[in-house]
Scaffold this motif. Sequence first.
Motif, PDB file in Angstrom:
ATOM      1  N   UNK A  44      12.616 -33.590  -1.603  1.00 25.64           N
ATOM      2  CA  UNK A  44      11.715 -32.500  -1.990  1.00 25.64           C
ATOM      3  C   UNK A  44      12.340 -31.146  -1.671  1.00 25.64           C
ATOM      4  N   UNK A  45      13.124 -31.102  -0.606  1.00 29.16           N
ATOM      5  CA  UNK A  45      13.849 -29.908  -0.213  1.00 29.16           C
ATOM      6  C   UNK A  45      15.264 -30.045  -0.761  1.00 29.16           C
ATOM      7  N   UNK A  46      15.856 -28.992  -1.265  1.00 30.15           N
ATOM      8  CA  UNK A  46      17.210 -29.076  -1.855  1.00 30.15           C
ATOM      9  C   UNK A  46      18.267 -29.515  -0.850  1.00 30.15           C
ATOM     10  N   UNK A  47      17.979 -29.392   0.443  1.00 27.68           N
ATOM     11  CA  UNK A  47      18.913 -29.812   1.477  1.00 27.68           C
ATOM     12  C   UNK A  47      18.705 -31.246   1.928  1.00 27.68           C
ATOM     13  N   UNK A  48      17.798 -31.970   1.276  1.00 30.18           N
ATOM     14  CA  UNK A  48      17.524 -33.354   1.660  1.00 30.18           C
ATOM     15  C   UNK A  48      18.229 -34.344   0.743  1.00 30.18           C
ATOM     16  N   UNK A  49      18.800 -35.373   1.357  1.00 31.45           N
ATOM     17  CA  UNK A  49      19.406 -36.479   0.635  1.00 31.45           C
ATOM     18  C   UNK A  49      18.618 -37.722   1.028  1.00 31.45           C
ATOM     19  N   UNK A  50      17.982 -38.355   0.049  1.00 29.06           N
ATOM     20  CA  UNK A  50      17.127 -39.514   0.297  1.00 29.06           C
ATOM     21  C   UNK A  50      17.871 -40.779  -0.111  1.00 29.06           C
ATOM     22  N   UNK A  51      17.948 -41.739   0.812  1.00 33.84           N
ATOM     23  CA  UNK A  51      18.584 -43.028   0.532  1.00 33.84           C
ATOM     24  C   UNK A  51      17.484 -44.079   0.483  1.00 33.84           C
ATOM     25  N   UNK A  69      27.727 -34.320  -0.825  1.00 35.67           N
ATOM     26  CA  UNK A  69      28.455 -33.237  -1.483  1.00 35.67           C
ATOM     27  C   UNK A  69      27.495 -32.064  -1.669  1.00 35.67           C
ATOM     28  N   UNK A  70      27.833 -30.944  -1.035  1.00 36.85           N
ATOM     29  CA  UNK A  70      27.007 -29.746  -1.160  1.00 36.85           C
ATOM     30  C   UNK A  70      27.181 -29.166  -2.565  1.00 36.85           C
ATOM     31  N   UNK A  71      26.206 -28.416  -3.003  1.00 39.02           N
ATOM     32  CA  UNK A  71      26.304 -27.792  -4.338  1.00 39.02           C
ATOM     33  C   UNK A  71      27.472 -26.825  -4.418  1.00 39.02           C
ATOM     34  N   UNK A  72      27.926 -26.352  -3.265  1.00 37.22           N
ATOM     35  CA  UNK A  72      29.095 -25.465  -3.226  1.00 37.22           C
ATOM     36  C   UNK A  72      30.388 -26.257  -3.429  1.00 37.22           C
ATOM     37  N   UNK A  73      30.288 -27.613  -3.397  1.00 38.99           N
ATOM     38  CA  UNK A  73      31.463 -28.456  -3.547  1.00 38.99           C
ATOM     39  C   UNK A  73      32.002 -28.989  -2.233  1.00 38.99           C
ATOM     40  N   UNK A  74      31.525 -28.458  -1.124  1.00 37.74           N
ATOM     41  CA  UNK A  74      31.980 -28.902   0.191  1.00 37.74           C
ATOM     42  C   UNK A  74      31.465 -30.311   0.476  1.00 37.74           C
ATOM     43  N   UNK A  75      32.342 -31.143   1.044  1.00 32.03           N
ATOM     44  CA  UNK A  75      31.962 -32.526   1.379  1.00 32.03           C
ATOM     45  C   UNK A  75      31.562 -32.591   2.849  1.00 32.03           C
TER      46      UNK A  75
END
Length: 103
Positions: A44-51, A69-75
């Motif tokens: 729900x938050x753009x910083x959340x990764x749901x598995x 992978x961040x939207x900036x491309x950083x892993x």
Amino acid sequence: MDESYAFHANVTLTFAEPIDAPRSTAHLFGPTGEVAVGSPEQGANRGELVIPLRANLAPGAYRVEFIAVARSGRRLVGQSSIVIPEPGIARQPSASVSISATP
């Protein structure tokens, strides 16, 4: 007797920056080896990764290994430990996260 119980949910990892879920990966390992999970999804938050978990988890210690992978491309490479308590123990599953960034 099936020792799993109703801990069938999602594992949610929260990051300080927006994550590109389709480019991210995650694997879950438990007491008997790798556990089947679905593809990472955007929370729900753009910083959340749901598995998403595909099955109930038996009590024990689990480790989720991820490459977010961040939207900036950083892993962001790391792992998180999750403990599922025995049935009847009045406490929530616990987790800890270890993250390192790679260029």
